[in-house]
Design a protein around this motif. Structure first.
Motif, PDB file in Angstrom:
ATOM      1  N   PHE A  96       0.880  -0.927  -0.347  1.00  0.00           N
ATOM      2  CA  PHE A  96      -0.101  -0.057   0.332  1.00  0.00           C
ATOM      3  C   PHE A  96       1.443   1.116   0.374  1.00  0.00           C
ATOM      4  O   PHE A  96       1.780   1.264   1.172  1.00  0.00           O
ATOM      5  CB  PHE A  96      -1.512  -0.094   1.027  1.00  0.00           C
ATOM      6  N   LEU A  97       1.037   2.026  -1.172  1.00  0.00           N
ATOM      7  CA  LEU A  97       1.521   3.126  -1.128  1.00  0.00           C
ATOM      8  C   LEU A  97       1.280   4.307  -0.896  1.00  0.00           C
ATOM      9  O   LEU A  97      -0.109   4.574  -1.397  1.00  0.00           O
ATOM     10  CB  LEU A  97       2.074   2.966  -2.356  1.00  0.00           C
ATOM     11  N   ILE A  98       1.682   5.366   0.962  1.00  0.00           N
ATOM     12  CA  ILE A  98       0.724   6.263   1.333  1.00  0.00           C
ATOM     13  C   ILE A  98       1.559   7.733   0.741  1.00  0.00           C
ATOM     14  O   ILE A  98       2.809   7.174   0.974  1.00  0.00           O
ATOM     15  CB  ILE A  98       0.482   5.696   2.205  1.00  0.00           C
ATOM     16  N   SER A  99       0.755   8.189   0.210  1.00  0.00           N
ATOM     17  CA  SER A  99       2.065   9.740   0.194  1.00  0.00           C
ATOM     18  C   SER A  99       2.379  10.265   1.518  1.00  0.00           C
ATOM     19  O   SER A  99       1.608   9.628   2.245  1.00  0.00           O
ATOM     20  CB  SER A  99       0.917  11.138  -0.463  1.00  0.00           C
ATOM     21  N   TYR A 100       3.371  10.644   1.822  1.00  0.00           N
ATOM     22  CA  TYR A 100       4.251  11.413   2.800  1.00  0.00           C
ATOM     23  C   TYR A 100       3.550  12.870   3.616  1.00  0.00           C
ATOM     24  O   TYR A 100       3.804  13.240   1.636  1.00  0.00           O
ATOM     25  CB  TYR A 100       5.826  10.897   2.822  1.00  0.00           C
ATOM     26  N   THR A 101       2.889  12.788   3.854  1.00  0.00           N
ATOM     27  CA  THR A 101       2.724  14.728   4.668  1.00  0.00           C
ATOM     28  C   THR A 101       3.245  14.160   5.886  1.00  0.00           C
ATOM     29  O   THR A 101       3.375  13.475   6.713  1.00  0.00           O
ATOM     30  CB  THR A 101       1.734  14.665   4.744  1.00  0.00           C
ATOM     31  N   PHE A 102       4.347  15.167   6.492  1.00  0.00           N
ATOM     32  CA  PHE A 102       5.166  15.488   7.532  1.00  0.00           C
ATOM     33  C   PHE A 102       4.197  15.355   8.923  1.00  0.00           C
ATOM     34  O   PHE A 102       3.714  14.512   9.997  1.00  0.00           O
ATOM     35  CB  PHE A 102       6.087  16.567   7.989  1.00  0.00           C
TER      36      PHE A 102
END
Length: 184
Positions: A24-30
């Protein structure tokens, strides 16, 4: 699950399978929030507004690999773990011409920063890039040499963390639906 062993036998049981079922690829946000239970298992992954993050599922079969290696230095007093996920994906199009439309997808993968949940063949879900995220280091499109060789797109994602991995509180694809929102 224990295996049938005799007393004083120290060889571990052979009860695990290798390989990955999917990611599962999840966009990274700090500012994303990784919620855990008392045992340290990830229960939900949310944005700052408490909405579940969206994960894009990629089914895997065959050549994709996950390796986690630690490096400790006594002089510096540090330990870091490198998480290396190599995704080898067949073209997604139904014809040879449509297979080339994957270029935009791989462009996004290589330019983005990701958190990844890897699902192995033992139904263990492992969060990678939890704190720092993962970045693509290579993106290769290959046609092979022989007619029977695979035509593959291979992307390598690498992350470096202070802990080797984090286990997600899920035992199936549908369980992941309570941890993240799975894109359709």
């Amino acid at each position: 699950m224990a295996c049938n062993t005799l007393a004083n036998r120290y060889e571990p049981c052979k009860e695990f399978a290798g390989g990955l079922r999917g990611v599962f690829l999840i966009s990274y946000t700090f500012s994303d929030v990784i919620n855990k239970d008392a045992n340290g298992l990830v229960t939900t992954m949310t944005d700052s507004g408490a909405t579940n993050l969206t994960g894009y599922f990629f089914e895997l079969k065959g050549l994709s690999t996950l390796e986690i290696s630690g490096a400790t230095t006594r002089d510096n007093g540090t330990t870091a773990y490198t998480q290396t996920l190599t995704l080898s994906l067949k073209p997604g199009g139904s014809t040879a011409a449509l297979a080339d439309t994957d270029a935009e997808l791989f462009d996004t993968l290589t330019k983005g920063r990701w958190r990844v949940v890897a699902w192995d063949r033992n139904n263990v879900f492992t969060l990678l890039g939890e704190v720092e995220g993962m970045d693509a280091t290579t993106d290769v499109e290959s046609w092979g040499t022989q007619m029977g060789d695979a035509r593959l797109n291979t992307v390598t994602l690498v992350g470096m963390e202070t802990s080797p991995k984090t286990i997600v509180d899920a035992a199936s694809y549908s369980d992941m639906g309570s941890v993240i929102t799975i894109a359709s």
